[in-house]
Design a protein around this motif. Structure first.
Motif, mmCIF file in Angstrom:
data_model
loop_
_atom_site.group_PDB
_atom_site.id
_atom_site.type_symbol
_atom_site.label_atom_id
_atom_site.label_comp_id
_atom_site.label_asym_id
_atom_site.label_seq_id
_atom_site.Cartn_x
_atom_site.Cartn_y
_atom_site.Cartn_z
ATOM 1 N N ASN A 85 28.516 -4.270 6.306
ATOM 2 C CA ASN A 85 28.192 -4.625 4.918
ATOM 3 C C ASN A 85 29.244 -5.563 4.347
ATOM 4 O O ASN A 85 28.925 -6.523 3.631
ATOM 5 N N CYS A 86 30.504 -5.264 4.642
ATOM 6 C CA CYS A 86 31.582 -6.150 4.183
ATOM 7 C C CYS A 86 31.449 -7.540 4.812
ATOM 8 O O CYS A 86 31.634 -8.564 4.136
ATOM 9 N N ARG A 87 31.116 -7.573 6.099
ATOM 10 C CA ARG A 87 30.948 -8.864 6.782
ATOM 11 C C ARG A 87 29.802 -9.662 6.185
ATOM 12 O O ARG A 87 29.924 -10.870 5.953
ATOM 13 N N SER A 88 28.677 -8.989 5.946
ATOM 14 C CA SER A 88 27.505 -9.697 5.427
ATOM 15 C C SER A 88 27.744 -10.239 4.022
ATOM 16 O O SER A 88 27.215 -11.287 3.640
ATOM 17 N N GLN A 89 28.585 -9.513 3.246
ATOM 18 C CA GLN A 89 28.917 -9.979 1.897
ATOM 19 C C GLN A 89 30.029 -11.022 1.900
ATOM 20 O O GLN A 89 30.319 -11.618 0.863
ATOM 21 N N TYR A 107 37.638 -3.926 8.122
ATOM 22 C CA TYR A 107 37.247 -5.278 7.716
ATOM 23 C C TYR A 107 38.415 -6.007 7.054
ATOM 24 O O TYR A 107 38.754 -7.133 7.431
ATOM 25 N N PHE A 108 39.043 -5.360 6.073
ATOM 26 C CA PHE A 108 40.115 -6.031 5.333
ATOM 27 C C PHE A 108 41.385 -6.174 6.162
ATOM 28 O O PHE A 108 42.245 -7.002 5.843
ATOM 29 N N LEU A 109 41.504 -5.391 7.218
ATOM 30 C CA LEU A 109 42.599 -5.571 8.156
ATOM 31 C C LEU A 109 42.394 -6.836 8.984
ATOM 32 O O LEU A 109 43.327 -7.332 9.615
#
Length: 284
Positions: free
Chosen positions: A251-255, A216-218
């Protein structure tokens, strides 16, 4: 060419002397070292003081302990050290870890490589870890990628890419951005750097949740993230590993967690990953 070496250190009293000794013993002498004591609660500060008292090339700054976030903590400490220096005085900017041992000719070989090749933006050696009494290739990455513990950047390339990003995956983001800007990342395989913290340990195995956050952070889009998750699941020979990675990523995307790269940089990273995929797997 003069080197500025920034070393973030948190509770490294046992490892840091090996690193600093190996730097003092370098055949190339034109460097400055800033050890960033990131809220250590052991005798790290005392270790640093011994070197400062006896060698004017050593400096330190002390930080309150920063929050532990993979990737961002070490880059935050690095930036704090960098901000205390006048970058006009240096040609090479290094981010080294506090638990490595460099061969005596490490900086000498780097300096010669940078001077001889004007398109070299990032240069380093190969990491070795101790297993059963022997030092063996760490093998956590391909042999064309300079690993996080021993980054050395030409100052122009470092500034052009906007420095390091305080995020998980920073040590791959830099490679992709530099390549996109026309700089070369070069690994010199004859330079063996010993990583001493993980004696006998296999730290190449990461929890599935880590990979989800990393992808995600990449800045990977959903398609490429799922492909990458499949590769990691195959390595682990576990279907559940795949679904745990995906859950972490989603989860990272939804947040809508904040990314430290721009939309344009995300596009660069995804294009690079897609081109790698076509070359490796689709033979295109």
């Amino acid at each position: 060419m003069r080197f500025l070496i920034i070393i973030p250190a948190h509770n490294e009293e046992n490892n840091l002397p090996f690193t600093l000794n190996s730097l003092q013993q370098q055949s190339f002498k034109d460097f400055k070292i800033v050890v960033v004591n990131d809220g250590s609660t052991d005798k790290t500060a005392e270790v640093i003081k011994k070197y400062i008292d006896n060698d004017t090339r050593f400096e330190t700054i002390n930080l309150e302990k920063s929050a532990h976030q993979p990737g961002s903590k070490v880059v935050n400490a690095f930036k704090n050290g960098l901000n205390t220096q006048n970058m006009d005085e240096f040609e090479i900017i290094c981010k080294f870890d506090a638990d490595i041992i460099l061969p005596e000719n490490y900086l000498e070989i780097l300096e010669k490589s940078f001077k001889s090749n004007s398109n070299y933006g990032l240069v380093g050696g190969l990491l070795y870890i101790e297993k059963n009494g022997d030092w063996v290739y760490e093998g956590n990455s391909n042999k064309h990628h300079v690993r996080g513990p021993m980054k050395a950047y030409r100052k122009e390339s470092f500034l052009q890419m906007g420095g390091l990003r305080e995020t998980l995956g920073w040590d791959n983001i830099d490679s992709i951005l530099l390549e996109n800007l026309g700089w070369k990342e070069v690994v010199l395989p004859e330079l063996h750097v010993k990583l001493i913290k993980v004696k006998g340990a296999d730290y190449t195995i990461r929890p599935a949740e880590y990979y989800g956050k990393y992808f995600y952070f990449l800045g990977l889009n959903r398609f490429l993230a799922y492909i990458a998750a499949s590769k990691e699941a195959m390595k682990s020979k576990s279907v559940s590993f795949f679904f745990t990675i995906i859950t972490s990523y989603e989860n990272c995307r939804s947040q809508k967690l904040e990314l430290k790269i721009s939309k344009e940089e995300q596009e660069v990273i995804n294009n690079q990953r897609w081109n790698m995929l076509k070359k490796k797997w689709l033979k295109m």
